[in-house]
Each structure stands twice: as C-alpha cells, then as structure tokens.
Write a protein that holds these residues in place. Structure first.
Motif, mmCIF file in Angstrom:
data_model
loop_
_atom_site.group_PDB
_atom_site.id
_atom_site.type_symbol
_atom_site.label_atom_id
_atom_site.label_comp_id
_atom_site.label_asym_id
_atom_site.label_seq_id
_atom_site.Cartn_x
_atom_site.Cartn_y
_atom_site.Cartn_z
ATOM 1 N N VAL A 1 -32.103 -3.286 -12.781
ATOM 2 C CA VAL A 1 -32.004 -4.357 -11.787
ATOM 3 C C VAL A 1 -30.541 -4.622 -11.444
ATOM 4 O O VAL A 1 -30.174 -4.768 -10.275
ATOM 5 C CB VAL A 1 -32.710 -5.644 -12.277
ATOM 6 N N GLY A 2 -29.700 -4.684 -12.445
ATOM 7 C CA GLY A 2 -28.276 -4.914 -12.221
ATOM 8 C C GLY A 2 -27.641 -3.796 -11.411
ATOM 9 O O GLY A 2 -26.811 -4.042 -10.532
ATOM 10 N N LEU A 3 -28.033 -2.567 -11.688
ATOM 11 C CA LEU A 3 -27.494 -1.434 -10.937
ATOM 12 C C LEU A 3 -27.967 -1.471 -9.485
ATOM 13 O O LEU A 3 -27.207 -1.140 -8.564
ATOM 14 C CB LEU A 3 -27.884 -0.123 -11.610
ATOM 15 N N VAL A 4 -29.209 -1.900 -9.282
ATOM 16 C CA VAL A 4 -29.719 -2.042 -7.910
ATOM 17 C C VAL A 4 -28.952 -3.139 -7.182
ATOM 18 O O VAL A 4 -28.571 -2.983 -6.013
ATOM 19 C CB VAL A 4 -31.242 -2.329 -7.915
ATOM 20 N N ILE A 5 -28.676 -4.234 -7.872
ATOM 21 C CA ILE A 5 -27.901 -5.321 -7.258
ATOM 22 C C ILE A 5 -26.492 -4.839 -6.908
ATOM 23 O O ILE A 5 -25.977 -5.141 -5.822
ATOM 24 C CB ILE A 5 -27.878 -6.563 -8.163
ATOM 25 N N ALA A 6 -25.870 -4.077 -7.791
ATOM 26 C CA ALA A 6 -24.540 -3.526 -7.497
ATOM 27 C C ALA A 6 -24.598 -2.634 -6.260
ATOM 28 O O ALA A 6 -23.709 -2.699 -5.393
ATOM 29 C CB ALA A 6 -24.010 -2.748 -8.698
ATOM 30 N N ALA A 7 -25.635 -1.830 -6.163
ATOM 31 C CA ALA A 7 -25.801 -0.969 -4.983
ATOM 32 C C ALA A 7 -26.011 -1.804 -3.723
ATOM 33 O O ALA A 7 -25.471 -1.463 -2.655
ATOM 34 C CB ALA A 7 -26.968 -0.008 -5.192
ATOM 35 N N LEU A 8 -26.756 -2.892 -3.827
ATOM 36 C CA LEU A 8 -26.975 -3.778 -2.678
ATOM 37 C C LEU A 8 -25.680 -4.467 -2.246
ATOM 38 O O LEU A 8 -25.446 -4.666 -1.052
ATOM 39 C CB LEU A 8 -28.053 -4.807 -2.989
ATOM 40 N N ILE A 9 -24.849 -4.828 -3.200
ATOM 41 C CA ILE A 9 -23.541 -5.421 -2.881
ATOM 42 C C ILE A 9 -22.697 -4.413 -2.108
ATOM 43 O O ILE A 9 -22.109 -4.737 -1.073
ATOM 44 C CB ILE A 9 -22.816 -5.885 -4.159
ATOM 45 N N ALA A 10 -22.642 -3.182 -2.606
ATOM 46 C CA ALA A 10 -21.881 -2.136 -1.914
ATOM 47 C C ALA A 10 -22.461 -1.873 -0.526
ATOM 48 O O ALA A 10 -21.719 -1.701 0.449
ATOM 49 C CB ALA A 10 -21.869 -0.853 -2.749
ATOM 50 N N ALA A 11 -23.786 -1.879 -0.411
ATOM 51 C CA ALA A 11 -24.432 -1.645 0.890
ATOM 52 C C ALA A 11 -24.143 -2.787 1.859
ATOM 53 O O ALA A 11 -23.860 -2.544 3.048
ATOM 54 C CB ALA A 11 -25.939 -1.470 0.702
ATOM 55 N N ALA A 12 -24.193 -4.024 1.394
ATOM 56 C CA ALA A 12 -23.885 -5.171 2.256
ATOM 57 C C ALA A 12 -22.430 -5.116 2.715
ATOM 58 O O ALA A 12 -22.122 -5.381 3.887
ATOM 59 C CB ALA A 12 -24.167 -6.480 1.523
ATOM 60 N N ASP A 13 -21.545 -4.751 1.810
ATOM 61 C CA ASP A 13 -20.131 -4.598 2.155
ATOM 62 C C ASP A 13 -19.966 -3.535 3.243
ATOM 63 O O ASP A 13 -19.287 -3.762 4.245
ATOM 64 C CB ASP A 13 -19.342 -4.214 0.895
ATOM 65 N N GLN A 14 -20.609 -2.403 3.063
ATOM 66 C CA GLN A 14 -20.511 -1.321 4.044
ATOM 67 C C GLN A 14 -21.150 -1.710 5.379
ATOM 68 O O GLN A 14 -20.644 -1.349 6.440
ATOM 69 C CB GLN A 14 -21.154 -0.040 3.496
ATOM 70 N N ALA A 15 -22.231 -2.461 5.333
ATOM 71 C CA ALA A 15 -22.898 -2.892 6.572
ATOM 72 C C ALA A 15 -21.996 -3.834 7.370
ATOM 73 O O ALA A 15 -21.877 -3.694 8.597
ATOM 74 C CB ALA A 15 -24.230 -3.573 6.255
#
Length: 150
Positions: free
Chosen positions: A4-18
């Motif tokens: 879950v934490g790794l998915v959240i980290a990926a979502l943070i990176a994705a939101a940043d990139q978006a």
C-alpha cells in the motif's frame, strides 16, 4: 500491507508528473497565473539544480544521490524495526517525491517547478518537493519525539 505504501509513493510521483505535464502544456516558460490570489500562483520554471538552484547542471550528482536515497528509504521501509505509522508515512512521501523529481532529471535533464507562495518570499517548488519536505518533517518528528518512547 507494505505494498500500500509503495502504491501511495507511486501515486505521489504520478500526481507530481501530471501537474508538471499540465503546466508544460498550458504555460509558457516564466508564465505566472494566480491560483488563489495572495496565497499561491503557478509559475512555470525549469530548475537544473537543487533548491535555490545550487549545484546547477550537476545531473550525475543528482542521479547518484537519488539512487542512494531510494535505497536508504526502501531499506528502512522494509526494516521490521521501524513500523510506526509516522515513520513509514514519512518514508512513503519522501520516496514518491524522489521518484517524481528523478523522472524529470532522467527525461528532461532539469526539474519542472511551478508552485509559488505569494505570502512569503520562497523558492518556486513542485509537488515532489512538497512531499519530500512533509516526509522529512514526519521522519524527524518520529525520531525526535516518538522513537525514544518506543
């Protein structure tokens, strides 16, 4: 549960990139738009250094530092001795932020920044920087105030 934490980290990176993609496709370099007048604006800049543009152009340094930081974060994230939610949350935020900025550095050779605080004289930053900052605050808060009790 660690996934879950790794998915959240990926979502943070994705939101940043978006957000960075939105800025690049809708703003000219240097263009400023008030988002919440008096509070913050979007200002599109390109930063090939770190905060305050220090170490400008030293991409290999940032690649090495990012790789080491990711390794350290993952070591502590998977270490059973550090299971407190505050510490783990801080690590997740830092990881997502590092990845968000590393994507820019690898792809563009600079980092896209856009968030400008209008109520204080401060550097323009991005979501990845904000995630790293909040993550570091959580990690230090844990180390200073909670770890001693554990």
């Amino acid at each position: 549960m660690q996934i879950v934490g790794l998915v959240i980290a990926a979502l943070i990176a994705a939101a940043d990139q978006a957000l960075k993609y939105y800025i690049v496709t809708n703003y000219r370099l240097g263009e400023v738009h008030d988002v919440m007048p008096g509070l913050f604006s979007f200002t599109y800049i390109q930063n090939n250094g770190a905060a305050w543009n220090i170490l400008s152009g030293k991409m290999w340094f940032f690649y090495v530092v990012s790789a080491v930081a990711i390794a350290v974060v993952l070591y502590y994230y998977f270490n059973k001795n550090y299971s407190h939610w505050m510490f783990k949350s801080g690590l997740v935020l830092v990881l997502g932020g590092i990845i968000g900025n590393l994507i820019d550095r690898l792809h563009l050779k600079y980092v896209i920044d856009m968030i400008q605080l209008n109520f204080v004289q401060f550097n323009i930053f991005n979501l990845a920087d904000a995630a790293i900052t909040v993550g570091v605050i959580l990690i230090f808060s844990y180390l200073l105030f909670i770890e001693r009790e554990d």
